[in-house]
Structure formats: structure tokens, C-alpha cells
Write an enzyme that holds these catalytic residues in place. Structure first.
Site, PDB file in Angstrom:
ATOM      1  N   HIS A 154     -34.930  47.311 -19.206  1.00 12.36           N
ATOM      2  CA  HIS A 154     -33.740  47.241 -18.516  1.00 12.36           C
ATOM      3  C   HIS A 154     -33.510  48.235 -17.271  1.00 12.36           C
ATOM      4  O   HIS A 154     -33.324  47.948 -16.401  1.00 12.36           O
ATOM      5  CB  HIS A 154     -32.667  47.737 -19.650  1.00 12.36           C
ATOM      6  CG  HIS A 154     -31.185  47.928 -19.130  1.00 12.36           C
ATOM      7  ND1 HIS A 154     -30.785  48.904 -18.363  1.00 12.36           N
ATOM      8  CD2 HIS A 154     -30.108  47.027 -18.887  1.00 12.36           C
ATOM      9  CE1 HIS A 154     -29.524  48.744 -18.087  1.00 12.36           C
ATOM     10  NE2 HIS A 154     -29.101  47.612 -18.263  1.00 12.36           N
ATOM     11  N   HIS A 204     -27.629  41.167 -28.094  1.00 11.46           N
ATOM     12  CA  HIS A 204     -27.608  42.081 -26.910  1.00 11.46           C
ATOM     13  C   HIS A 204     -29.186  42.878 -26.782  1.00 11.46           C
ATOM     14  O   HIS A 204     -29.309  43.479 -27.796  1.00 11.46           O
ATOM     15  CB  HIS A 204     -26.708  43.009 -26.511  1.00 11.46           C
ATOM     16  CG  HIS A 204     -26.593  43.704 -25.245  1.00 11.46           C
ATOM     17  ND1 HIS A 204     -26.406  44.989 -25.161  1.00 11.46           N
ATOM     18  CD2 HIS A 204     -27.018  42.947 -24.063  1.00 11.46           C
ATOM     19  CE1 HIS A 204     -26.700  45.459 -23.908  1.00 11.46           C
ATOM     20  NE2 HIS A 204     -26.795  44.285 -23.268  1.00 11.46           N
TER      21      HIS A 204
END
Length: 249
Positions: free
Chosen positions: A58, A16
Site C-alpha cells: 500500500h 480490504h
């Protein structure tokens, strides 16, 4: 190669944002650490600068993971490139820059790694981000054996990717199973559903398999959850715990 649900080349374990929480997320430092732990596939978030450069970040805003302030997508790449995206994590990572998608593509290709690009549009730029990220991915992986998997929570972003680069594999990201999710994934030509791991049950896995799609999960950080997903027969696991899970398992 043409990646389909039937012709699925990706490994089960996916790191991730490069290395989970062990390095500054969405940086080359994180990718290097994930690779050192043996991971062969990585997930990252990609959005556009104000002048259209695809880069890794992000959040909509810069404060959490860099020395910048404000909405990232409103700033040119020349300004974003100067930011420190490592010191928030630890002193040893101070000075780590935000990479462009070009940087990540080069790293993955030189090391034989697979990539899941989450298209992460800035507010109001959903379709444009899908178009531009897909175009960049097609350019960067031209001639490569396995293209990246493009995923997004944004239907408009996936529509943009589908319209501009229909041959690139796509997956629909889900936080909840909203009405029409499976039909929407099929309309978008997706080959996978990637959802919160708690949403997978024997019934939802069966639904997705019956539709001819693959199933993957985020973010799986404990052994019990990983084992449950293995028993259910899901296909991919995105994890922060690159230190806990051996990717070959």
C-alpha cells in the site's frame, strides 16, 4: 467475459487488503483468512518494483508493513522478496513475504475468487504503473471467466491502463468529489466509481446511475454505514471487518 456496468459479475462484499486488519495486509496470509471467512472478492494494492515486477504494497515506503526501509519502488524485486511483511502485525505472522501479483492471481483463480486491483504507483511512476499492471492482469487472467477490476486514485494510472488494455474493467477511486470527477470517469471508460462511503448520498448515487456506472464504497466498518449504503442502492462495499459482516448478506 466482457465486464461492463450492465454486465457486472462482482459480489457486493469485498475484503480490504485481503482480510482487513485481522492479518498482515496485502499478503497471501490475509487472502487465506478472508477466504476462510467466506469472502469471494478481495481488494489489494499493486505497485512496481524497480525492475518492473508488480507486487502488493500500500505505502510508498516499506517501514510500516515490512522489515525494509525506503521507497519500495526504488528497490529490485530480488531485495523486496527477502523482506518480512508479517512480523509487524503479530508474532504468528512473522516471515510472511510480500506477494507478487502473479502469486495473488494464482490463489484467486484456484479458489474461484474475484479481485479488485488498486493501482498504487510509486511517486512519478503513475502512467507506467497503470500500463504494466494492466498488462500483467491481462496476461494473468487470460482465458479466465471474470477479469479483475482495476481501480486507482491516479488519473494517469487509469489512462495508462486504458491505453494498453482497454478491455479490462476500470473504476475511479475518489477521496473527494473534485471538479469534473464524473466526466473524468466517463473519459477514462470507467464502469464504476469507488469512493469514501461518506460521499454517497441519494444525489450522488443518482448521478452515477444516470451515467450508467456502478457505485462502490471504502472502507465500511460499521453496520449503520453498511445499512445506509444498502438503502441508497450502491453496488459494492469494501470492508476491514470481515469478522463482522457476512459476505453473502
Amino acid at each position: 467475459m466482457q465486464v461492463t456496468a450492465q454486465n457486472w459479475p462482482y459480489p457486493r462484499w469485498i475484503a480490504h487488503r485481503g482480510a482487513g486488519k485481522l492479518a498482515p495486509e496485502n499478503t497471501l496470509a490475509a487472502f487465506r483468512l478472508g477466504a476462510q471467512h467466506g469472502y469471494r472478492m478481495f481488494e489489494c494494492d499493486v505497485k512496481l518494483s524497480a525492475d518492473g515486477v508488480p507486487f502488493l504494497l500500500h505505502d510508498d515506503t516499506l517501514e510500516r508493513t515490512s522489515t525494509g526501509t525506503g521507497i519500495a519502488g526504488e528497490q529490485p524485486w530480488s531485495a523486496l522478496a527477502r523482506l518480512d511483511a508479517g512480523s509487524w502485525h503479530s508474532r504468528s505472522q512473522a516471515g510472511e513475504p510480500m506477494p507478487t501479483l502473479d502469486n495473488i492471481a494464482a490463489f484467486c483463480q484456484r479458489n474461484g475468487l474475484f479481485l479488485n486491483i488498486e493501482i498504487k504507483p510509486s511517486p512519478g511512476a503513475d502512467r507506467l504503473t497503470g500500463e504494466k499492471v494492466a498488462d500483467a492482469a491481462a496476461r494473468l487472467w487470460q482465458g479466465q471467466a471474470v477479469p479483475p477490476l482495476l481501480t486507482s486514485f491516479s488519473v494517469a494510472s487509469l489512462e495508462g491502463a486504458q491505453a494498453t488494455q482497454p478491455n479490462l474493467p476500470r473504476g475511479l477511486l475518489l477521496e473527494t468529489l473534485w471538479d469534473g470527477w464524473l466526466q473524468t470517469a466517463q473519459r477514462l471508460g470507467c464502469i464504476a466509481i469507488v469512493c469514501d462511503h461518506t460521499l454517497w448520498t441519494a444525489e450522488t448515487v443518482a448521478q452515477v446511475k444516470a451515467a450508467g456506472l456502478r457505485s462502490a464504497s471504502y472502507t465500511v466498518n460499521d453496520a449503520a454505514s453498511a445499512q445506509r449504503l444498502a438503502v441508497l442502492g450502491t453496488d459494492g462495499v469494501i470492508t476491514d471487518r470481515i469478522d463482522l459482516f457476512a459476505p453473502a448478506v
